[in-house]
Design an enzyme around this catalytic site. Structure first.
Site, PDB file in Angstrom:
ATOM      1  CG  HIS A  89      -1.972  -0.986   1.263  1.00 52.95           C
ATOM      2  ND1 HIS A  89      -2.901  -1.144   0.037  1.00 52.95           N
ATOM      3  CD2 HIS A  89      -2.555  -1.872   2.151  1.00 52.95           C
ATOM      4  CE1 HIS A  89      -3.435  -2.132   0.372  1.00 52.95           C
ATOM      5  NE2 HIS A  89      -3.317  -2.542   1.661  1.00 52.95           N
ATOM      6  NE  ARG A 111     -14.439   0.087  -3.761  1.00 53.26           N
ATOM      7  CZ  ARG A 111     -15.000  -0.661  -2.683  1.00 53.26           C
ATOM      8  NH1 ARG A 111     -13.907  -0.842  -1.606  1.00 53.26           N
ATOM      9  NH2 ARG A 111     -16.068  -0.869  -2.506  1.00 53.26           N
ATOM     10  CG  PHE A 210     -18.338  -9.929  -2.685  1.00 55.55           C
ATOM     11  CD1 PHE A 210     -17.330  -9.379  -1.901  1.00 55.55           C
ATOM     12  CD2 PHE A 210     -19.608 -10.192  -2.016  1.00 55.55           C
ATOM     13  CE1 PHE A 210     -17.370  -8.838  -0.689  1.00 55.55           C
ATOM     14  CE2 PHE A 210     -19.377  -9.760  -0.864  1.00 55.55           C
ATOM     15  CZ  PHE A 210     -18.353  -9.050  -0.277  1.00 55.55           C
ATOM     16  CE  LYS A 241     -24.296  -2.960   1.485  1.00 52.49           C
ATOM     17  NZ  LYS A 241     -24.649  -1.637   1.976  1.00 52.49           N
TER      18      LYS A 241
HETATM   19  P1  A3P Z   1     -16.138  -3.157   0.817  1.00 52.14           P
HETATM   20  O1  A3P Z   1     -15.804  -2.901   1.983  1.00 52.14           O
HETATM   21  O2  A3P Z   1     -16.787  -2.085   0.198  1.00 52.14           O
HETATM   22  O3  A3P Z   1     -16.948  -4.272   0.624  1.00 52.14           O
HETATM   23  P2  A3P Z   1      -8.873  -4.566  -0.117  1.00 52.14           P
HETATM   24  O4  A3P Z   1      -8.793  -6.020  -0.925  1.00 52.14           O
HETATM   25  O5  A3P Z   1      -7.938  -3.527  -1.045  1.00 52.14           O
HETATM   26  O6  A3P Z   1      -8.787  -4.367   1.267  1.00 52.14           O
HETATM   27  O7  A3P Z   1     -10.236  -3.844  -0.527  1.00 52.14           O
HETATM   28  C1  A3P Z   1     -11.480  -4.666   0.155  1.00 52.14           C
HETATM   29  C2  A3P Z   1     -12.692  -4.146  -0.629  1.00 52.14           C
HETATM   30  O8  A3P Z   1     -12.732  -4.898  -1.954  1.00 52.14           O
HETATM   31  C3  A3P Z   1     -13.858  -4.447   0.228  1.00 52.14           C
HETATM   32  O9  A3P Z   1     -15.084  -3.376  -0.138  1.00 52.14           O
HETATM   33  C4  A3P Z   1     -14.216  -5.804  -0.343  1.00 52.14           C
HETATM   34  O10 A3P Z   1     -15.527  -6.299  -0.122  1.00 52.14           O
HETATM   35  C5  A3P Z   1     -13.919  -5.882  -1.958  1.00 52.14           C
HETATM   36  N1  A3P Z   1     -13.726  -6.901  -2.269  1.00 52.14           N
HETATM   37  C6  A3P Z   1     -12.928  -7.772  -2.152  1.00 52.14           C
HETATM   38  N2  A3P Z   1     -13.246  -9.109  -2.985  1.00 52.14           N
HETATM   39  C7  A3P Z   1     -13.958  -8.750  -3.736  1.00 52.14           C
HETATM   40  C8  A3P Z   1     -14.497  -9.293  -5.157  1.00 52.14           C
HETATM   41  N3  A3P Z   1     -14.254 -10.289  -5.383  1.00 52.14           N
HETATM   42  N4  A3P Z   1     -15.505  -8.574  -5.744  1.00 52.14           N
HETATM   43  C9  A3P Z   1     -15.897  -7.294  -5.388  1.00 52.14           C
HETATM   44  N5  A3P Z   1     -15.409  -6.686  -4.492  1.00 52.14           N
HETATM   45  C10 A3P Z   1     -14.460  -7.341  -3.610  1.00 52.14           C
END
Ligand code: A3P
Length: 280
Positions: A89, A111, A210, A241
């Site tokens: 990050h 995002r 997801f 979500k």
């Molecule tokens: P939300 O909290 O809005 O649901 P990171 O992986 O960078 O930590 O980001 C996490 C975010 O990506 C979370 O968002 C998570 O739900 C979403 N996310 C993870 N896997 C996903 C998938 N397969 N499809 C869509 N969103 C996904």
């Protein structure tokens, strides 16, 4: 509460990223074929990581984040013989200088910042490695000031945007991945020099959906070697979500106005911001 964050060069980091390691990143033994998977937290890093891991014949090893842990990290990363995909990050300026010199491939995922803020708010609430926050309003204020882990979203994105035309950098939008999975996946595969056919794409789309990832995370135990985000090895905290536009359920109209004003000011020269406005 014991402090779970510390400041390094003006930016907040989790204490699991030791100062010693952050200071030593420039001495990391970078390989020319390393791929860096970079994002501001909560931009979809786990998703892209899962996609890359599921590309047939990718011949890669997904490592844990370069900034996670203490100085022994740099030794640990030497042990992989396959091509390394290294998540992080970090902002552009903090990335090891040799990554830039060797022109390693970098995938930067971005995002919509309002959704990112909401997602990070929940992470702050659920993740014991992050400080307590009382309310959404209090969190949003910290987010806008950049007083959150990994600093200001705006500065992070701008640091990467400056390099958007570098040949070794591919920018992927979370919203675009949602809207047209196959298009984004093809971009990623081509960038890595791998061919994927349509049946493979369908299989990857299913495996990295997801619901599939969320269901699997419930069954998994925390595994330090399978950590994508330096802020947790508990994947149950990640899949909340997974939608575009959830911010609407959190922002008051005044908060939206304040946010948009700052966005307009900070991102006035940003091409990425234009794209984000179009697709989200
Ligand atoms: P939300 O909290 O809005 O649901 P990171 O992986 O960078 O930590 O980001 C996490 C975010 O990506 C979370 O968002 C998570 O739900 C979403 N996310 C993870 N896997 C996903 C998938 N397969 N499809 C869509 N969103 C996904």
């Amino acid at each position: 509460q014991v402090s779970v964050l510390h400041k390094f060069r003006g930016i907040l980091f989790s204490t699991v990223s030791s100062e010693e390691l952050l200071n030593a990143l420039d001495s990391f033994d970078v390989r020319e074929d390393d791929v860096f998977l970079v994002s501001y937290p909560k931009s979809g890093t786990h998703w892209i990581a899962e996609i890359i891991e599921n590309i047939p014949n990718a011949r890669i090893t997904l490592t844990s984040p370069i900034e996670l842990g203490d100085i022994s990290k740099l030794e640990e990363l030497k042990m992989y013989s396959k091509r390394r995909v290294i998540p992080t990050h970090l902002s552009y300026d903090l990335l090891p200088v040799k990554v830039k010199q060797k022109k390693c491939k970098i995938i930067y995922i971005v995002r919509n910042p309002k959704d990112t803020a909401v997602s990070l708010f929940h992470y702050y609430r659920d993740n014991p490695n992050l400080p307590c926050v009382e309310t959404w309003a209090a969190f949003l204020e910290l987010f806008l000031k950049g007083e959150v882990v990994y600093g200001s979203w705006f500065d992070h994105v701008l640091s990467w945007e400056e390099h958007r035309n570098d040949k070794n950098i591919l920018i992927i939008f979370y919203e675009e991945l949602k809207k047209d999975f196959s298009k984004s996946l093809k971009k990623i595969a081509t960038f890595l020099g791998i061919n994927v056919n349509d049946s493979e794409i369908n299989k990857i789309a299913w495996k990295t959906s997801f619901s599939e990832m969320k269901n699997n995370s419930v069954k998994e135990n925390s595994d330090l070697n399978h950590t994508i985000c330096a802020l947790t090895s508990d994947r149950k905290l990640v899949f909340r979500k997974g939608v575009v536009g959830d911010w609407i359920n959190y922002f008051t109209s005044k908060q939206k106005r304040v946010f948009d004003e700052l966005f307009t000011e900070k991102m006035k020269h940003s091409e990425l911001a234009r794209v984000l406005e179009e697709i989200s």
